[in-house]
Design a protein around this motif. Structure first.
Motif, PDB file in Angstrom:
ATOM      1  N   LEU A  92      -2.759   5.294   5.877  1.00 48.07           N
ATOM      2  CA  LEU A  92      -4.149   5.551   5.478  1.00 48.07           C
ATOM      3  C   LEU A  92      -4.789   6.644   6.339  1.00 48.07           C
ATOM      4  O   LEU A  92      -5.514   7.501   5.824  1.00 48.07           O
ATOM      5  N   GLN A  93      -4.501   6.630   7.642  1.00 50.58           N
ATOM      6  CA  GLN A  93      -5.028   7.667   8.521  1.00 50.58           C
ATOM      7  C   GLN A  93      -4.494   9.041   8.130  1.00 50.58           C
ATOM      8  O   GLN A  93      -5.236  10.023   8.116  1.00 50.58           O
ATOM      9  N   ARG A  94      -3.210   9.118   7.797  1.00 50.31           N
ATOM     10  CA  ARG A  94      -2.622  10.389   7.374  1.00 50.31           C
ATOM     11  C   ARG A  94      -3.243  10.850   6.055  1.00 50.31           C
ATOM     12  O   ARG A  94      -3.566  12.015   5.880  1.00 50.31           O
ATOM     13  N   ALA A  95      -3.445   9.927   5.129  1.00 52.03           N
ATOM     14  CA  ALA A  95      -4.065  10.272   3.849  1.00 52.03           C
ATOM     15  C   ALA A  95      -5.480  10.808   4.067  1.00 52.03           C
ATOM     16  O   ALA A  95      -5.879  11.806   3.457  1.00 52.03           O
ATOM     17  N   ILE A  96      -6.225  10.174   4.960  1.00 51.66           N
ATOM     18  CA  ILE A  96      -7.583  10.644   5.275  1.00 51.66           C
ATOM     19  C   ILE A  96      -7.521  12.036   5.885  1.00 51.66           C
ATOM     20  O   ILE A  96      -8.296  12.925   5.515  1.00 51.66           O
ATOM     21  N   SER A  97      -6.601  12.241   6.798  1.00 54.94           N
ATOM     22  CA  SER A  97      -6.459  13.537   7.460  1.00 54.94           C
ATOM     23  C   SER A  97      -6.136  14.640   6.455  1.00 54.94           C
ATOM     24  O   SER A  97      -6.732  15.727   6.492  1.00 54.94           O
ATOM     25  N   MET A 140       6.503   9.434   1.370  1.00 62.15           N
ATOM     26  CA  MET A 140       7.518   8.593   1.994  1.00 62.15           C
ATOM     27  C   MET A 140       6.866   7.383   2.667  1.00 62.15           C
ATOM     28  O   MET A 140       7.332   6.247   2.534  1.00 62.15           O
ATOM     29  N   GLU A 141       5.760   7.609   3.351  1.00 59.52           N
ATOM     30  CA  GLU A 141       5.059   6.515   4.018  1.00 59.52           C
ATOM     31  C   GLU A 141       4.468   5.541   2.997  1.00 59.52           C
ATOM     32  O   GLU A 141       4.464   4.330   3.226  1.00 59.52           O
ATOM     33  N   PHE A 142       3.991   6.080   1.884  1.00 60.70           N
ATOM     34  CA  PHE A 142       3.472   5.220   0.817  1.00 60.70           C
ATOM     35  C   PHE A 142       4.583   4.299   0.318  1.00 60.70           C
ATOM     36  O   PHE A 142       4.372   3.096   0.135  1.00 60.70           O
ATOM     37  N   GLU A 143       5.758   4.853   0.121  1.00 58.90           N
ATOM     38  CA  GLU A 143       6.909   4.063  -0.332  1.00 58.90           C
ATOM     39  C   GLU A 143       7.212   2.939   0.669  1.00 58.90           C
ATOM     40  O   GLU A 143       7.503   1.812   0.273  1.00 58.90           O
ATOM     41  N   GLN A 144       7.101   3.227   1.958  1.00 60.50           N
ATOM     42  CA  GLN A 144       7.349   2.219   2.986  1.00 60.50           C
ATOM     43  C   GLN A 144       6.284   1.126   2.984  1.00 60.50           C
ATOM     44  O   GLN A 144       6.531   0.012   3.437  1.00 60.50           O
ATOM     45  N   CYS A 145       5.104   1.440   2.470  1.00 61.74           N
ATOM     46  CA  CYS A 145       3.987   0.494   2.463  1.00 61.74           C
ATOM     47  C   CYS A 145       3.890  -0.306   1.166  1.00 61.74           C
ATOM     48  O   CYS A 145       3.019  -1.174   1.045  1.00 61.74           O
ATOM     49  N   ARG A 146       4.753  -0.040   0.218  1.00 61.33           N
ATOM     50  CA  ARG A 146       4.621  -0.681  -1.097  1.00 61.33           C
ATOM     51  C   ARG A 146       4.631  -2.196  -1.028  1.00 61.33           C
ATOM     52  O   ARG A 146       3.827  -2.851  -1.698  1.00 61.33           O
ATOM     53  N   LYS A 147       5.522  -2.786  -0.230  1.00 58.15           N
ATOM     54  CA  LYS A 147       5.588  -4.253  -0.159  1.00 58.15           C
ATOM     55  C   LYS A 147       4.282  -4.848   0.350  1.00 58.15           C
ATOM     56  O   LYS A 147       3.797  -5.844  -0.174  1.00 58.15           O
ATOM     57  N   ILE A 148       3.715  -4.242   1.373  1.00 63.99           N
ATOM     58  CA  ILE A 148       2.467  -4.784   1.909  1.00 63.99           C
ATOM     59  C   ILE A 148       1.312  -4.554   0.931  1.00 63.99           C
ATOM     60  O   ILE A 148       0.458  -5.421   0.766  1.00 63.99           O
TER      61      ILE A 148
END
Length: 131
Positions: free
Chosen positions: A112-117, A23-31
Motif C-alpha cells: 500500500l505504501q508503494r502504491a501511494i508513492s 508482483m507485490e499485489f500478487e503476494q498480498c492476494r491471500k491476505i
C-alpha cells in the motif's frame, strides 16, 4: 519525450515500479481475500473484542457470531493460510491467535505504501485535457 535520470527514462522507472507493485499485489492476494470477506472481518473483530492474547477457541467465536462451528473452522483456516492467525494445540483443544510476526500485514502495508508513492508521483488526471 521522457526525462533521463542516470541513463534511464522516468517512463522506464515507472514501468519497473509498476511491475514491482504488480508482483507485490500478487503476494498480498491471500491476505486481501481473507480480509475481504464480511464473516472473516466480523470474526477478527470478535477475536479482538474477546481480548485473550493466549488464543481463542472455535466455540468462543461461534458464540459471538451467527456462524456454525464448521463455518468458523473454515474461515479460521483461510485466515491462518493468509498468515493472519496462528494456531496452538493443547491436548485436544486448538487456540487461534493473531500472528505476532505480522509478516502478512507487513507485506500488505509495504504494498500500500508503494502504491501511494507511485500514484502520488503521477500528474493530476482529474481534469480533462483541453486541446
Amino acid at each position: 519525450i521522457f526525462n533521463m535520470i542516470n541513463g534511464v527514462t522516468k517512463h522506464q522507472c515507472y514501468n519497473t515500479d509498476v511491475d514491482r507493485l504488480a508482483m507485490e499485489f500478487e503476494q498480498c492476494r491471500k491476505i486481501l481475500v481473507a480480509l475481504g470477506d464480511e464473516n472473516r472481518q466480523h470474526m477478527i473483530l470478535e477475536m479482538i473484542k474477546i481480548g485473550d492474547c493466549r488464543g481463542v477457541r472455535v466455540n468462543q467465536i461461534t458464540e459471538k457470531t451467527h456462524l456454525s462451528r464448521p463455518a468458523v473452522s473454515h474461515h479460521l483456516r483461510i485466515l491462518k493460510d493468509a498468515g493472519i492467525l496462528k494456531m496452538r494445540r493443547e491436548a485436544t483443544k486448538n487456540y487461534y491467535y493473531f500472528d505476532p510476526d505480522m509478516k502478512s500485514f507487513e507485506l500488505l502495508t509495504d504494498f500500500l505504501q508503494r502504491a501511494i508513492s507511485i500514484t502520488s508521483a503521477l500528474p493530476d488526471r482529474s481534469q480533462r485535457d483541453e486541446d
